[in-house]
Design a protein around this motif. Structure first.
Motif, short mmCIF file in Angstrom:
data_model
loop_
_atom_site.label_atom_id
_atom_site.label_comp_id
_atom_site.label_asym_id
_atom_site.label_seq_id
_atom_site.Cartn_x
_atom_site.Cartn_y
_atom_site.Cartn_z
N GLN A 1 1.00 -1.22 0.03
CA GLN A 1 -0.08 -0.04 0.01
C GLN A 1 0.76 1.30 0.13
OE1 GLN A 1 -3.22 0.05 -0.41
NE2 GLN A 1 -3.34 2.38 -0.34
N LYS A 2 1.90 1.23 0.90
CA LYS A 2 2.92 2.50 0.92
C LYS A 2 3.72 2.63 -0.43
CE LYS A 2 4.01 2.20 5.78
NZ LYS A 2 5.09 1.71 6.91
N THR A 3 4.07 1.62 -1.07
CA THR A 3 4.56 1.63 -2.35
C THR A 3 3.84 2.26 -3.54
OG1 THR A 3 4.46 -0.61 -2.77
CG2 THR A 3 6.55 0.06 -1.94
N LYS A 4 2.65 1.58 -3.19
CA LYS A 4 1.40 2.06 -4.33
C LYS A 4 1.32 3.86 -4.19
CE LYS A 4 -3.18 1.20 -5.90
NZ LYS A 4 -4.50 0.60 -5.44
N GLU A 5 1.02 4.30 -2.93
CA GLU A 5 0.81 5.67 -2.82
C GLU A 5 2.09 6.40 -3.36
OE1 GLU A 5 0.10 5.65 1.35
OE2 GLU A 5 -1.95 4.99 1.30
N ARG A 6 3.11 6.00 -2.97
CA ARG A 6 4.44 6.50 -3.43
C ARG A 6 4.48 6.65 -5.04
NH1 ARG A 6 7.16 4.47 1.04
NH2 ARG A 6 7.80 2.71 -0.31
N TYR A 7 4.15 5.51 -5.62
CA TYR A 7 4.06 5.09 -7.09
C TYR A 7 2.91 6.28 -7.83
CZ TYR A 7 3.42 2.86 -11.79
OH TYR A 7 3.31 2.54 -13.12
N GLU A 8 1.77 6.41 -7.08
CA GLU A 8 0.82 7.18 -7.67
C GLU A 8 1.32 8.80 -7.53
OE1 GLU A 8 -2.65 5.97 -5.35
OE2 GLU A 8 -3.02 4.48 -6.72
N LYS A 9 1.91 9.14 -6.42
CA LYS A 9 2.09 10.32 -6.30
C LYS A 9 3.15 10.80 -7.30
CE LYS A 9 4.09 13.49 -2.72
NZ LYS A 9 4.71 13.66 -1.35
N SER A 10 4.20 10.06 -7.46
CA SER A 10 5.48 10.12 -8.37
C SER A 10 4.73 10.37 -9.85
CB SER A 10 6.14 9.06 -8.49
OG SER A 10 7.41 9.31 -9.42
N LEU A 11 3.64 9.49 -10.08
CA LEU A 11 3.05 9.71 -11.31
C LEU A 11 2.05 11.22 -11.45
CD1 LEU A 11 1.18 6.44 -12.28
CD2 LEU A 11 3.02 7.56 -13.73
N GLU A 12 1.56 11.51 -10.59
CA GLU A 12 1.10 12.76 -10.41
C GLU A 12 2.02 13.72 -10.70
OE1 GLU A 12 -1.10 13.25 -6.90
OE2 GLU A 12 -2.54 11.59 -7.07
N GLU A 13 2.99 13.79 -10.12
CA GLU A 13 4.25 14.86 -10.16
C GLU A 13 4.75 14.84 -11.76
OE1 GLU A 13 7.09 13.80 -7.45
OE2 GLU A 13 5.88 14.58 -5.70
N LEU A 14 4.81 13.75 -12.14
CA LEU A 14 5.39 13.74 -13.52
C LEU A 14 4.07 14.39 -14.56
CD1 LEU A 14 7.46 12.45 -15.95
CD2 LEU A 14 5.85 10.43 -15.74
N ASP A 15 2.97 13.81 -14.40
CA ASP A 15 1.88 14.22 -15.22
C ASP A 15 1.83 15.99 -14.99
OD1 ASP A 15 1.22 11.97 -15.84
OD2 ASP A 15 -0.36 11.84 -14.52
N LYS A 16 2.22 16.67 -13.97
CA LYS A 16 2.22 17.97 -13.83
C LYS A 16 3.43 18.64 -14.75
CE LYS A 16 0.31 18.19 -9.12
NZ LYS A 16 0.66 18.76 -7.74
N LEU A 17 4.57 17.88 -14.82
CA LEU A 17 5.89 18.48 -15.67
C LEU A 17 5.55 18.17 -17.16
CD1 LEU A 17 8.83 16.95 -13.49
CD2 LEU A 17 7.92 19.37 -13.87
N THR A 18 4.64 17.18 -17.49
CA THR A 18 4.29 16.94 -18.84
C THR A 18 4.21 17.93 -19.85
OG1 THR A 18 3.79 14.48 -18.15
CG2 THR A 18 3.19 15.39 -20.51
N PRO A 19 2.99 19.00 -19.44
CA PRO A 19 2.81 20.10 -20.65
C PRO A 19 4.11 20.92 -20.63
CG PRO A 19 0.96 19.77 -18.81
CD PRO A 19 2.08 18.79 -18.29
N GLN A 20 4.84 21.43 -19.62
CA GLN A 20 5.87 22.21 -19.98
C GLN A 20 6.92 21.26 -20.57
OE1 GLN A 20 6.15 25.41 -18.72
NE2 GLN A 20 7.85 25.48 -20.14
#
Length: 446
Positions: free
Chosen positions: A204-223
């Motif tokens: 569960q912990k690794t899943k949350e870190r994985y999802e959070k990392s994906l969210e941060e990547l998605d924020k960087l994608t437009p730029q």
């Protein structure tokens, strides 16, 4: 963008699509800069080869025109038709000049223009490669670096999550197998259950870190996409300049090659057509009648008193000179590395007294190439010893007269007559054709 979901599979690690947005796939756009320089070299080679062809064609046309002009002048054609035939040689010489001008334009204008453009567009570095290539690579690398760094973090989180899921599944499987065993140990069963709970928490912990990392990547994608677009457009414009320049240059090459738009080219064929159209069969026949036929003046025999003047001839016809022999000289069609062709002389002297002999309607005019006048120079010749020697041609030779053979370097033929005083031999080709050839153009086959 890379697909970040799906079940865990070891075979999917490090597998990427062929998209431009994948890390490092901008290299194809960078390579296009080097390809542009290579294409400049290729186009220069293309133009240079065409210029060589134009030069060679011009030389061949000129040589052909000169050779045939000499043959026509020495041949039996006469009158206006001779001028029309010779006009073909004039056309060849004039067109040869135009093709030499095409060659000059291709090299001095098109080739040089491309060479100068290449020098201005691509700048070599001291360490190798081109400045433009390095600029393109640096630009894409800088635009992609933040996103690529975050992507690497996402991959690490994904790997940790998938590993935790695998451990959880393995722990659950052990617990299930332990419950099915007959000698069930409550203490061991409790430890297995705790292990399962611990693995679930870790997953569960690794899943949350994985999802959070994906969210941060998605924020960087437009730029990331905006920065990559800007760099890409910069090198699109660089390539646009090359494409437009190549198009302009190719149109100029076409203009130089297209002789149909050259007024001088058109004039050449108008002149040729006018010269041929001017041929008048009646005028040519009238000229031949007056100079070689019944229209010629004649000192008909008349009664002459005897005179004590011993120097006086019985007839003025006796003062006419015998007809001159016809000399046929082989004209070399080969390069300077071939031997000089021997001259071939066949003289036929007919006195004025012989010309007054009885003529029958069946007799034909003497053929300068044959003693019997039927076009075959080898009939009714004195018998000679039988000779059959295989020989091989050292050079190409194209027969200039009807009694000469034509062959290519490397062809094999049979020598059936010894070399005469002028350097000619009698031979037979494989197809049975018999004729003369220059002795120094062949060698005996050992």
């Amino acid at each position: 963008m890379i697909a970040m979901s799906g079940s865990y599979d070891d075979s999917m690690i490090d597998v990427s699509s062929d998209s431009f947005w994948e890390v490092g796939n901008y290299k194809r756009t960078v390579k296009r800069v080097d390809d542009g320089n290579r294409l400049c070299n290729d186009l220069m080679s293309c133009i240079h080869e065409r210029a060589r062809i134009e030069k060679m064609y011009a030389q061949q046309l000129s040589e052909w025109g000169k050779r045939w002009r000499q043959l026509i002048e020495k041949g039996p054609q006469y009158g206006m038709l001779e001028r029309a035939w010779s006009a073909l040689c004039t056309e060849a010489e004039k067109v040869s000049e135009l093709h030499l001008e095409v060659k000059a334009a291709l090299m001095s204008e098109d080739y040089e223009k491309l060479k100068n453009w290449q020098r201005d567009a691509f700048h070599k570095q001291m360490i190798g490669g081109f400045k433009e290539t390095k600029e393109a690579d640096d630009g894409f690398r800088k635009a992609q670096k933040p996103w690529a760094k975050k992507l690497k973090e996402v991959e690490t989180m994904k790997k940790a999550y998938h590993s935790a899921c695998k451990e959880e599944k393995l722990a659950a499987s052990r617990e299930t197998n332990s419950k099915l065993e007959s000698n069930n140990n409550p203490e061991a069963q409790k430890k297995l259950q705790e292990k399962v709970e611990k693995c679930q928490q870790e997953a569960q912990k690794t899943k949350e870190r994985y999802e959070k990392s994906l969210e941060e990547l998605d924020k960087l994608t437009p730029q990331y996409m905006e920065n990559m677009e800007q760099v890409f457009e910069q090198w699109q414009q660089f390539e646009d300049k090359r494409i437009r320049f190549f198009k302009e240059l190719l149109l100029e090459v076409k203009q130089h090659l297209d002789l149909s738009t050259n007024h001088r080219f058109q004039t050449i064929y108008h002149t040729l057509e006018d010269t041929i159209d001017a041929t008048d069969a009646e005028e040519d026949l009238k000229w031949f009648r007056s100079n070689h036929g019944p229209g010629m003046p004649m000192n008909w025999p008349q009664f002459e008193d005897w005179s004590v003047d011993l120097n006086r001839t019985l007839s003025r016809r006796g003062t006419k000179k015998n007809s001159e022999g016809v000399t046929l000289t082989g004209i070399s069609q080969t390069g300077s590395d071939q031997p000089v062709q021997p001259s071939k002389t066949n003289s036929s002297s007919v006195s004025s007294t012989e010309r007054t002999a009885d003529w029958s309607d069946e007799e034909t005019a003497a053929n300068p190439f044959s003693a019997n006048g039927d076009g075959n120079p080898f009939e009714e010749e004195p018998a000679s010893p039988v000779l059959s020697v295989p020989v091989r041609a050292l050079y190409d030779y194209e027969g200039q007269e009807q009694d000469e053979l034509t062959f290519k370097a490397g062809d094999e033929l049979t020598k059936i007559g010894e070399e005469d005083d002028q350097g000619w031999c009698k031979g037979r080709l494989k197809d049975g054709q018999v004729g003369l050839y220059p002795a120094n153009y062949v060698e005996d086959i050992q």
